[in-house]
Enzyme design. Structure first.
Site: not given
Ligand code: NAD
Ligand code: DAU
Length: 348
Positions: A34, A84, A130-132, A155, A159, A210-211, A254, A286, A288
């Site tokens: 690491d 990562a 990741t699922d993203e 990000y 990935k 912060p939402i 959320n 955020r 996008g």
């Protein structure tokens, strides 16, 4: 005997994976490599320091000479690759660091494996993803292993690119690989820039919550130790060349999740229920922002027999209690670099 290189083992998920493997498999040698970025913290692994089957190496996965040396010196026969840059908001501000570590760093590890593994027998390169990479869903449907890639953030693009390189090495050089794509993790040791630890910390310190946007985005949450168990299952039972989706079967908007956090933390702090609702602060969305992630983890359940073990309510209570009990950990990790980042992000 296995000599397993675990990258990113000082980070959030990596520390749970390293602990599971070191304790469960005393015959394996676990080499944790690491770079110790802002997100890596050796405090996460203090209990393992004297274990004979555990070694820590501070190094950058982008440093090809060192990686090659580690493969040779420790006779690495398996890699579980978690190192990562992992935070979407940071990737929006600084996409280059993400391309460097997530794409070039992964490529570097693949090259080292290809060059050092002359025979493929009993070798495995396992990439944690990741699922993203699948993009964003509307209100219905789930990501399966066959969902086409459609990454939206720097990000997730990095990935996705690294997943493609891993598959390309399998196809082109016959490198034995497996990939898993997981949903949002939560639990102890997560850097408090991510939603759950940030909000627990802010509730404790009476700071704004912060939402982004209207708080209507949906994520599928999985307790980190359940992810570590899934990684153990896939490492030992997964089929070469396959992809496995890992998820919590546990979707939350959320805003609803935040209400649960407020209730849980207020109770643990002995505050009147709902006191911290006043901290809710709607901020700019955020850029996008993906609307919904939801994983269909039935392949992993049906073929390899894994499923999440911890109920969400219990997981959140354990997590909140851990952050309350480990305020020094939070303080140590959030000074310096993080403070600068946080102030810039939220203009406090
Ligand atoms: P994290 O940010 O907490 O930890 C990342 C670790 O990697 C840190 O210890 C850091 O020091 C190390 N690292 C970063 N750059 C490095 C480099 N160049 N060389 C060596 N080490 C380096 O991340 P995490 O949340 O634990 O995620 C781990 C992996 O799991 C990542 O690959 C991430 O994409 C993936 N993942 C995370 C989640 C999640 O919800 N957190 C979900 C699915 C997949
Ligand atoms: O889905 C897996 C991914 O989950 C991982 O690959 C990433 O490494 C991990 O960081 C996580 O990404 P998200 O962007 O979903 O996680 P984050 O905790 O940053 O945000 C969760 C949701 O909460 C998202 O909809 C954005 C929102 N959010 C986040 C923060 C930090 C807020 O509303 N306010 C915040 O301050």
């Amino acid at each position: 005997m296995k000599n397993i290189l675990i990258t990113g083992g000082a980070g959030f998920i990596g520390s749970h994976v390293v602990r599971l493997f070191v304790n469960k498999y005393p015959d394996y040698k676990i080499i944790n490599l690491d770079k110790l970025t802002y997100a890596g913290n050796l405090e996460n692994l203090k209990d393992l320091e004297s274990k004979p089957n555990y070694t820590f190496i501070k190094a950058d996965i982008c440093d090809s000479k060192t990686i090659d040396k580690v493969f040779k010196e420790y006779k690495i026969d398996s890699v579980i690759h978690l190192a990562a840059e992992s935070h979407v908001d940071r990737s929006i501000k600084d996409p280059f660091s993400f391309a460097k570590t997530n794409v070039l760093g992964t490529l570097n590890l693949l090259q080292a494996a290809k060059n050092n593994w002359v025979e493929d027998v009993n070798k495995l390169f396992y990439h944690i993803s990741t699922d993203e990479v699948y993009g964003s869903l509307n209100d219905s449907g789930f990501f399966t292993e066959n969902t086409p890639y459609d990454p939206h953030s720097p990000y997730s693009a990095s990935k996705a690119a690294s997943d493609h390189f891993v598959r390309a090495f399998s196809n082109t050089y016959k490198l034995p690989i497996v990939i898993s794509n997981c949903s949002n993790n939560y639990g102890p040791n997560q850097f408090p820039e991510k939603l759950i630890p940030l909000f627990i910390n802010n509730i404790c310190n009476n700071k704004p919550l912060p939402i982004y946007g209207k708080g209507e985005n949906v994520r599928d949450w999985l307790y980190v130790e359940d992810h570590a168990k899934a990684i153990d299952t896939i490492f030992h039972k997964g089929k070469f060349g396959e992809t496995y989706n890992v998820g919590g079967f546990n979707e939350w908007k959320n805003i609803d999740l935040i209400k649960v956090l407020i209730k849980t933390v207020d109770k643990l702090l002995g505050r009147k229920e709902g006191t911290s609702k006043k901290l809710i602060s709607y901020v700019a969305d955020r850029a996008g922002h993906d609307y919904r992630y939801a994983i269909d983890a039935s392949k992993l359940k049906n073929e390899l027999g894994w499923q999440p073990s911890l109920q969400f309510k219990e997981g959140i209570e354990k997590t909140a209690q851990w952050y309350l009990d480990n305020q020094d950990w939070v303080k140590n990790i959030t000074t310096g670099d993080y403070q600068k980042y946080y102030q810039e992000m939220y203009k406090e």
